[in-house]
Every structure is written in structure tokens, then in C-alpha cells.
Design an enzyme around this catalytic site. Structure first.
Site, PDB file in Angstrom:
ATOM      1  N   ASN A 101     -54.958  28.945 -27.194  1.00 25.33           N
ATOM      2  CA  ASN A 101     -56.155  28.365 -26.587  1.00 25.33           C
ATOM      3  C   ASN A 101     -56.676  27.321 -27.563  1.00 25.33           C
ATOM      4  OD1 ASN A 101     -58.704  27.814 -25.506  1.00 25.33           O
ATOM      5  ND2 ASN A 101     -59.617  29.633 -26.419  1.00 25.33           N
ATOM      6  N   GLU A 488     -80.907  20.367 -12.548  1.00 26.24           N
ATOM      7  CA  GLU A 488     -80.123  21.597 -12.518  1.00 26.24           C
ATOM      8  C   GLU A 488     -79.697  21.939 -11.074  1.00 26.24           C
ATOM      9  OE1 GLU A 488     -78.524  23.326 -14.415  1.00 26.24           O
ATOM     10  OE2 GLU A 488     -78.340  25.302 -13.527  1.00 26.24           O
ATOM     11  N   LYS A 492     -75.838  22.295  -9.824  1.00 25.31           N
ATOM     12  CA  LYS A 492     -75.332  23.502  -9.159  1.00 25.31           C
ATOM     13  C   LYS A 492     -74.604  23.126  -7.871  1.00 25.31           C
ATOM     14  CE  LYS A 492     -75.376  25.783 -11.551  1.00 25.31           C
ATOM     15  NZ  LYS A 492     -75.921  25.779 -12.894  1.00 25.31           N
ATOM     16  N   GLU A 495     -71.233  21.115  -8.567  1.00 25.05           N
ATOM     17  CA  GLU A 495     -70.124  21.812  -9.224  1.00 25.05           C
ATOM     18  C   GLU A 495     -69.482  22.879  -8.347  1.00 25.05           C
ATOM     19  OE1 GLU A 495     -70.843  24.137 -12.808  1.00 25.05           O
ATOM     20  OE2 GLU A 495     -72.863  24.571 -12.154  1.00 25.05           O
TER      21      GLU A 495
HETATM   22  C1  AGP Z   1     -73.219  24.989 -15.546  1.00 26.66           C
HETATM   23  O1  AGP Z   1     -73.241  25.605 -14.343  1.00 26.66           O
HETATM   24  C2  AGP Z   1     -71.932  24.740 -16.156  1.00 26.66           C
HETATM   25  N1  AGP Z   1     -70.946  25.620 -15.864  1.00 26.66           N
HETATM   26  C3  AGP Z   1     -71.910  24.034 -17.489  1.00 26.66           C
HETATM   27  O2  AGP Z   1     -72.655  22.863 -17.329  1.00 26.66           O
HETATM   28  C4  AGP Z   1     -72.407  24.785 -18.753  1.00 26.66           C
HETATM   29  O3  AGP Z   1     -73.775  24.998 -18.686  1.00 26.66           O
HETATM   30  C5  AGP Z   1     -72.021  23.964 -19.987  1.00 26.66           C
HETATM   31  O4  AGP Z   1     -70.629  23.851 -20.049  1.00 26.66           O
HETATM   32  C6  AGP Z   1     -72.563  24.528 -21.261  1.00 26.66           C
HETATM   33  O5  AGP Z   1     -72.053  25.787 -21.529  1.00 26.66           O
HETATM   34  P1  AGP Z   1     -72.679  26.716 -22.630  1.00 26.66           P
HETATM   35  O6  AGP Z   1     -74.063  27.044 -22.205  1.00 26.66           O
HETATM   36  O7  AGP Z   1     -71.793  27.922 -22.650  1.00 26.66           O
HETATM   37  O8  AGP Z   1     -72.662  25.974 -23.918  1.00 26.66           O
END
Ligand code: AGP
Length: 615
Positions: A101, A488, A492, A495
Site C-alpha cells: 500500500n 459539505e 456529499k 461524491e
Molecule cells: C468526504 O466525504 C470524503 N470522503 C473526503 O473528502 C474526506 O473527508 C477527505 O479525504 C479527508 O479525509 P480525512 O478526514 O480522513 O483526512
């Protein structure tokens, strides 16, 4: 991104690896693979698609026997998602096997040199390059696998969590980490390896989280040996007792993790302020702040760094900190901040917000701010995550595991923690009276019940979703504290439903987006009776005159907006400061229902992964 799982012990590895991969699918899900080793032969199965596809393929094509296994669920970086590029990868001799990874940034130059020396490659991946480099080192230097891994890793640039085994050593897996997470679960004469503890939580509560630049030889019948990759120094494993429980990572009767997590918010918010918010005594107790109070009180400014939804929580925090505590705040995308040579001084406090605690850009921003002398405070959900460990101090959001890729309860619990911090600092600075402080504490205490009430609008929201499910565009508007909520809401929707959506400060509409409005455009407006209500009402009038469809989120009992809007979703009244904790809930539900009606995979939207551990 990508999830890795490994097992070595007395059980059949196959079901453990498959179940583990399913739990890690939030980390990537465009292809998956598994290798099993019975001491003599390996069985390899890889496919494009989900772990469920891998399961079908494996059952039909390989023997699922073997007490050693490695599995991988992928989010493609190098090479398209297909069976060949999926992990695990063999070395040219077929003796070494790897899962990885991360990203090996200098893989092209290493590959070129290996090709010149006769190595061949099946895939386009950086990982196949790494395993062949390890093989070459092992053969050339005549060393064991562990040493070969160490020498090879000292030649690569990039990020990795890897697990490697050698067919001549059936009782051993070598693991190493830099930048990507890796946990080792310690059972009775068995070991588990995974990107997080969820794949092995039903087998053991004891785990070691590798630090960056550490590697371990995981050998049956022996204690784990940790070494520093750079200088070979011995490191002592810190065995932690895990708090996670199995129910938390299952769907618990809900159709999707996202819905479960939306409905968990009353509990999650309560858990986040439990023990910290003592409204009766007029106290906020937060160890990470109490111990570093002077740093915050003497700060020139607070810089907030985050990505995605966490960045939106940071924007809400900007309003709260400046409004209540009168401390200047700047909110930055971590990915921009880290590369733009920002001015950071020892008098700055940097707050990093991250659900996963593993987001590569946020982590890099933290490291940079630390190097430049800033005090760095983390707001994370995942206990023991890289960001939690890298920051000087912090406060966890106690949301519990968030599995759905779309962040929901992480957002509201991040706002809860940040509100507690702002209130505490405001009180310490004497920015408001005891009675105002007490009133806000009491209001915050009342939020879980109000979220619960807001969730009762689910059926109404589902009906609204049905009207707009075929829209191609959508606009979200809010002002003040609810401007970040508009951002936000739009994130939502796009995505998980793949509808194009934009969030805007309502007043900015006139400077461009208003041109988009016609009778096909749904406009979601957050129009709570506090703040700049009259201004938002004017914005709604402007949309109405252009025949836009208005879905308004209002406080209970609203009359003005109710008369203007096509649809009304009520949330209980609260202070303007706390309103994002309520207004965001209907927007989560709206996205959920629209995505579902459009046949989208709500928990695992295309092209995304839960933790973005690559930049
Ligand atoms: C939000 O729905 C996302 N999946 C994405 O924007 C997420 O908030 C972002 O990748 C940050 O992630 P983290 O809070 O784990 O750092």
C-alpha cells in the site's frame, strides 16, 4: 490507499483474508487479490472488481488451503485496475511474494536498471519493481529476506506498507512501513497483518502499530522483532490493547454503512463531548488543551489544515474561533499549504483535522509545520493513527469507525470537538460572560436530542429526493456558519450520486452562479432564522424570480421562507454557532436517498477511497 491483510498461524488463512479485505474495502476497491501458501505451493487469485468478485473467482479457480496468506484491495495508482496489476505480485523467480500500500516514486529508474540486468515485468506497477529489487538484493548479497527488504527499502523513495514472504521460509512474513499504516495483531501462535485493526479484531485485542521507517520479522513461535529500516537499530514493540469492537464495524441492520453512520450521529456527538463538557459545573475539560493552554492563548493565529469534509469542518471552526474566541484563523487545503512555502512561525498553532488520521497531504503539512516550529494539534477519529501520533497534542472525536466513504458522523463530531476548543479558549480569554458560556454549553448538550429529531424527517427527505433524483446539477447556498455546510452538502451529493453540485456563499450567487438558475435547477438553501436570515430570504427571492426550485432547510416554525420555498425541511432551533450540527443532517440524507435512487454504490462510490494515503 489500498488495504493489505496478512495471516500466518494455525488457521486457514483464506476466510480471514477475505473477510479482512471486505473490512478494508473502504480503502480502495477497484481490484483485489489473494495469495495462499500451504508450505509447498502458492495459490494466487486476482481480479478487477470488488472482494466479492475475488471470492467468486478464487472459489472457482484455486485451492483455498494454506495457513499463510496475503490479500490486497486496490485503489489504482500505477497501472489501470485489472487482474495483472492487482496485488499480490511475485518476484521473477516466483519465490518471493509482496503486497503493498503506497507509492514507490523512483520505481521507473529502478525498473530500468532491473530490466537492463535481465528482469522482466508483467504488470505496470511500482510494487512488482520493489519485489524484484528485493529479490536481486537477496541473491546478490546472499542475505535473508529481512535484510534484503531492509537494503532494498533504503534504495526507494516513496511511501509503503508492505508484507513479503519467501517460499523457502513458510513460517515468516516480513513487514515494513513508511507513510502508510500497518498494524500487527498478536494472537496465540498466530499473527495478523493489516492496514488497520478491523480485519483481526475478533481474533485478538493486542496489536502493534509500526512507526514510520520500522520493519518487523513476523515469525511463528517467536516474538515480534522490530528494526529501524535506516540504521538497523532495534525498536521495542509497543503492544496496545485495542478498544474496537466487532459490532462497530458491521452494518447493524442498516442497508448501508452511510445510513448507519448518519443515524449514529446523536450517539457520536454525545460520545465526543462526554466527560469533556460539564455544563452543570460550567467547565470544559480537554487534556490536550489544558496541558497546552498557553500555546493557544498566546498564538498569533491558528492555521487549520485538512482535506475534503474535514476541511469543511475547519471552515466551520474558523467562524466559531473568530466569533467566540477572537483568535485569527486561516483554513487551508493541506495539499496547497504543504507546497506553497507558507509563512509559519513558532507562535502559530496548527490544527490538523482528519477522520482517518492517515491523509497523506495533511500528514505532510503537519510535518512541515513542526519543522518550522509551530505547535501542532490533531483532531482525529482513528485512535493511534499516523496523524494522532505525529501531532504534539490532540483531541479525538469519538465517532467510532466510519466505514462509508462519504464522511458523515466524522464531520459533526469534528465540529463538536472544535466547538469545545473554541468555547474553552473564549472562556479562558474572558471573551464572554459566564451566563453566555453556560447557555452555549447547555445548548451543545441538547444537540444529540435535536439531531435525533432532525432524523425524523427522513421520509420527507426521501420524497424530496424522488423529485430531484434525475437532476444533472444542483446548487447549495448558505451564509455565515452555514456556508461551509453548503459546501459539505454539495460534496456529499457529487461524491455519491455523481450529480454535479456546487456550494456557494448565498451572496456570491449574484457574481456568477445565478446564470445557471432555471426551472431545472434545484437550489438547496440553508436559511435558519439566526445570522443573516433576511439576506438569505432576499437570495431566495432572486432564485424564485428565475424559476429555480427551492429546497430550504429552516428552523422549526419558520414562516417567511416556508412561503417561498418549494420544499421545507425543518430542524430544531439552536444557536447560530451550533446550527451546522443540525443543518448538515438533512443534506446527508438527501444525498443518500438520491444516490440510492440512481442505483449508485453509496458506501463505495466510484474512483474514491476512504483514506487518501497518496498525494
Ligand atoms: C468526504 O466525504 C470524503 N470522503 C473526503 O473528502 C474526506 O473527508 C477527505 O479525504 C479527508 O479525509 P480525512 O478526514 O480522513 O483526512
Amino acid at each position: 490507499m489500498c488495504g493489505i491483510v496478512g495471516y500466518i498461524g494455525h488457521r486457514d488463512a483464506y476466510p480471514i483474508i477475505i473477510k479482512g479485505l471486505q473490512r478494508l474495502e473502504y480503502r480502495g476497491y477497484d481490484s483485489a487479490g489473494i495469495v495462499l501458501f500451504d508450505g509447498e505451493d502458492t495459490q494466487l487469485s486476482k481480479t478487477k472488481g470488488k472482494v466479492e468478485d475475488l471470492k467468486d473467482k478464487s472459489k472457482a479457480t484455486i485451492s483455498t488451503k494454506g495457513k499463510l496468506g496475503l490479500g490486497h484491495t486496490r485503489w489504482a495508482t500505477h497501472g489501470v485496475p485489472n487482474g495483472v496489476n492487482s496485488h499480490p505480485h511475485y518476484s521473477n523467480s516466483g519465490n518471493l511474494v509482496i503486497i503493498h500500500n503506497g507509492i514507490i516514486e523512483n520505481y521507473e529508474s529502478i525498473k530500468k536498471a532491473l530490466v537492463e540486468r535481465g528482469y522482466t515485468f508483467e504488470s505496470d506497477t511500482d510494487t512488482e519493481v520493489l519485489i524484484n529489487l528485493i529479490e536481486e538484493v537477496k541473491e546478490k548479497e546472499g542475505v535473508k529476506l529481512g535484510k534484503a527488504v531492509q537494503i532494498a527499502l533504503n534504495q526507494v523513495i516513496g511511501a509503503y506498507a508492505i508484507a513479503v514472504f519467501d517460499k523457502s521460509k513458510p513460517d515468516e512474513i516480513v513487514v515494513a512501513k513508511l507513510g502508510s499504516p500497518l498494524a500487527i495483531g498478536i494472537g496465540e501462535n498466530e499473527y495478523f497483518i493489516a492496514s488497520d485493526a478491523s480485519p483481526f479484531i475478533e481474533f485478538t485485542n493486542n496489536a502493534v502499530y509500526l512507526e514510520d521507517e520500522e520493519m518487523a520479522i513476523v515469525r511463528l513461535g517467536k516474538e515480534i522483532k522490530l528494526r529501524k529500516i535506516k540504521d538497523d537499530a532495534i525498536a521495542y514493540p509497543n503492544i496496545q490493547e485495542l478498544q474496537l469492537n466487532i459490532e462497530e464495524i458491521e452494518k447493524g441492520g442498516y442497508d448501508h454503512f452511510m445510513l448507519k453512520e448518519i443515524y449514529e450521529q446523536p450517539r457520536a456527538i454525545l460520545d465526543t463531548y462526554r466527560g469533556r463538557l460539564l455544563a452543570n459545573q460550567g467547565i470544559i475539560r480537554m487534556a490536550g488543551i489544558d496541558q497546552n493552554l498557553e500555546k493557544f492563548l498566546n498564538a498569533n493565529r491558528i492555521i487549520i489544515v485538512a482535506c475534503g469534509t474535514s476541511w469543511h469542518a475547519g471552515l466551520v471552526a474558523e467562524y466559531i474561533f473568530e466569533d467566540l474566541a477572537r483568535i485569527p484563523v486561516e483554513v487551508e487545503y493541506a495539499s496547497e499549504f504543504r507546497y506553497r512555502n507558507p509563512v509559519i512561525t513558532e507562535n502559530d498553532v496548527l490544527i490538523a483535522i482528519s477522520q482517518s488520521g492517515e491523509t497523506a497531504d495533511t500528514l505532510a503539512a503537519i510535518k512541515m509545520a513542526k519543522e518550522r516550529g509551530a505547535f501542532v494539534f490533531g483532531v482525529c477519529n482513528v485512535v493511534g493513527s499516523s496523524i494522532a501520533r505525529e501531532t504534539h497534542a490532540g483531541a479525538y472525536t469519538h465517532a467510532g469507525p466510519e466505514i462509508g466513504v462519504a464522511s458523515t458522523k466524522a464531520f459533526t463530531t469534528q465540529i463538536t470537538v472544535l466547538t469545545l476548543i473554541a468555547l474553552k479558549l473564549a472562556k479562558e480569554k474572558g471573551e464572554f460572560t459566564d451566563s453566555k458560556f453556560h447557555e452555549l454549553l447547555t445548548q451543545l448538550e441538547g444537540i444529540p436530542a435535536k439531531v435525533e429529531k432532525t432524523l425524523q424527517s427522513n421520509v420527507l427527505i426521501e420524497q424530496i429526493a424522488d423529485v430531484y433524483k434525475d437532476s444533472t446539477n444542483c446548487l447549495y447556498l448558505g451564509r455565515g456558519y452555514n456556508f461551509p455546510v453548503a459546501l459539505e452538502g454539495a460534496l456529499k451529493l457529487k461524491e455519491i450520486s455523481y450529480i454535479h453540485a456546487e456550494g456557494y456563499p448565498a451572496a456570491e450567487m449574484k457574481h456568477g452562479p445565478i446564470a445557471l438558475i432555471d426551472d431545472q435547477m434545484p437550489v438547496i438553501v440553508i436559511a435558519t432564522r439566526k445570522g443573516h436570515y433576511e439576506k438569505v430570504v432576499s437570495n431566495i427571492q432572486e432564485i424564485k424570480s428565475r424559476h429555480g426550485k427551492i429546497i430550504a432547510v429552516v428552523f422549526e416554525g419558520d414562516e417567511t421562507v416556508t412561503q417561498l420555498a418549494d420544499h421545507i425541511i425543518e430542524v430544531p432551533e439552536t444557536s447560530e454557532t451550533l446550527s451546522p450540527l443540525l443543518t448538515t443532517i438533512p443534506l446527508q440524507l438527501l444525498s443518500y436517498h438520491i444516490a440510492l435512487m440512481r442505483g449508485c454504490n453509496v458506501d463505495q462510490p466510484r474512483n474514491l477511497a476512504k483514506s487518501v494515503t497518496v498525494e
